[in-house]
Design an enzyme around this catalytic site. Structure first.
Site, PDB file in Angstrom:
ATOM      1  N   ASP A  88     -22.181  -4.885 -19.897  1.00 29.69           N
ATOM      2  CA  ASP A  88     -20.877  -5.538 -19.946  1.00 29.69           C
ATOM      3  C   ASP A  88     -20.143  -5.387 -18.623  1.00 29.69           C
ATOM      4  O   ASP A  88     -19.390  -6.275 -18.221  1.00 29.69           O
ATOM      5  CB  ASP A  88     -20.044  -4.945 -21.087  1.00 29.69           C
ATOM      6  N   GLY A  99     -22.781  -1.924 -24.723  1.00 33.06           N
ATOM      7  CA  GLY A  99     -22.424  -1.767 -26.126  1.00 33.06           C
ATOM      8  C   GLY A  99     -21.660  -2.925 -26.715  1.00 33.06           C
ATOM      9  O   GLY A  99     -21.325  -2.923 -27.899  1.00 33.06           O
ATOM     10  N   GLY A 100     -21.421  -3.951 -25.878  1.00 33.95           N
ATOM     11  CA  GLY A 100     -20.738  -5.137 -26.416  1.00 33.95           C
ATOM     12  C   GLY A 100     -21.478  -5.724 -27.614  1.00 33.95           C
ATOM     13  O   GLY A 100     -20.877  -6.252 -28.542  1.00 33.95           O
ATOM     14  N   GLU A 107     -30.228   1.429 -27.119  1.00 33.39           N
ATOM     15  CA  GLU A 107     -30.430   1.008 -25.723  1.00 33.39           C
ATOM     16  C   GLU A 107     -30.487   2.223 -24.809  1.00 33.39           C
ATOM     17  O   GLU A 107     -31.313   2.304 -23.902  1.00 33.39           O
ATOM     18  CB  GLU A 107     -29.286   0.090 -25.281  1.00 33.39           C
TER      19      GLU A 107
HETATM   20  O1  DER Z   1     -24.598  -4.590 -26.003  1.00 35.22           O
HETATM   21  C1  DER Z   1     -25.084  -4.492 -24.877  1.00 35.22           C
HETATM   22  O2  DER Z   1     -25.176  -3.404 -24.256  1.00 35.22           O
HETATM   23  C2  DER Z   1     -25.489  -5.745 -24.166  1.00 35.22           C
HETATM   24  O3  DER Z   1     -26.498  -5.479 -23.229  1.00 35.22           O
HETATM   25  C3  DER Z   1     -24.261  -6.279 -23.482  1.00 35.22           C
HETATM   26  O4  DER Z   1     -23.700  -5.234 -22.793  1.00 35.22           O
HETATM   27  C4  DER Z   1     -24.539  -7.435 -22.556  1.00 35.22           C
HETATM   28  O5  DER Z   1     -24.575  -8.546 -23.363  1.00 35.22           O
HETATM   29  P1  DER Z   1     -24.619 -10.011 -22.714  1.00 35.22           P
HETATM   30  O6  DER Z   1     -25.897 -10.043 -21.888  1.00 35.22           O
HETATM   31  O7  DER Z   1     -24.690 -10.903 -23.925  1.00 35.22           O
HETATM   32  O8  DER Z   1     -23.394 -10.189 -21.890  1.00 35.22           O
END
Ligand code: DER
Length: 233
Positions: A88, A99-100, A107
């Site tokens: 993010d 963590g979005g 992860e």
């Molecule tokens: O949840 C997560 O860690 C994802 O990797 C996030 O941080 C990035 O999501 P995106 O690639 O849809 O922006």
């Protein structure tokens, strides 16, 4: 969209770090989805042989299967050669907020069980200071309101510019992670001392981990809407 073109460009560039025979950690999120799809195409076209993947979420596992990738578990793989995942926010020291997508715990487990971790992201994820994106904190459901109060007590003395905390909801009920936990999103604005904040938060018994990935990423590939990429090691 412009961001989508950047995400695809970064994911495509990350294929250059893949070699036949690798055990790969497969990240979560829309950028990691591009990597999974493009990796599946590359394997199908014979560019790579004997690649096996460890998904960081149920969502990624389902997409990876649909993409024709061979999957295994982290325990069966033992150790991974490379994890490719999104973020993010990425700061100049390659510290991350992740963590979005709600998969931060798996992860981080997978990323830390890999020889290398490469972040793929559209250029908008590059920041000077972490914190504009709400920091996810994974907590156990037992006594979560007490845990939330303890988190807020830590924030009271922390070097941050905002202190609002919110339980992440999915529709009208608490979001529950693949691991059965809940997530607090901390709207901190800017995080002046990430290492101190991370260690103080994980010291709270009900806190499992945070979306601060400090010293985990080895490189970042940023994709631009024109399809170009910039790599930062
Ligand atoms: O949840 C997560 O860690 C994802 O990797 C996030 O941080 C990035 O999501 P995106 O690639 O849809 O922006």
């Amino acid at each position: 969209s412009a961001a989508d073109a950047g995400k695809r460009a970064a994911a495509l560039a990350a294929l250059d770090d893949v070699q036949s025979g690798m055990r790969l950690g497969l990240g979560t999120g829309s950028t990691a989805d591009w990597f999974v799809r493009l990796l599946g195409e590359a394997c199908g076209a014979g560019r790579f042989r004997d690649v096996v993947g460890v998904p960081t979420s149920l969502r990624t596992g389902e997409l990876a299967e649909r993409s024709g990738l061979r999957l295994t578990t982290l325990d069966d793989a033992g150790w991974l050669d490379l994890t490719v995942d999104g973020a993010d926010e990425v700061d100049p020291e390659l510290n991350l907020i992740k963590g979005g997508g709600g998969a931060l715990l798996q992860e981080k487990i997978v990323a830390c069980a890999s020889d290398r971790m490469i972040v793929i992201a559209d250029a908008s994820k590059s920041v000077d200071v972490l914190g504009a994106f709400p920091l996810p904190v994974e907590i156990v459901p037992f006594g979560w309101e007490t845990t939330k109060a303890l988190v807020e007590a830590v924030l009271a003395d922390a070097d941050v510019s905002g202190r609002e905390t919110a339980l992440r909801l999915a529709r009208d009920t608490p979001f529950i992670t693949d691991g059965g936990h809940m997530i607090l999103d901390l709207r901190l604005g800017r995080i002046g001392a990430p290492r101190r904040l991370a260690s103080e938060l994980v010291a709270i018994p009900g806190v499992i981990d945070t979306g601060l990935f400090l010293g985990v990423a080895d490189a970042a590939i940023f994709g631009r809407e024109d399809g170009g990429t910039e790599r930062r090691d």
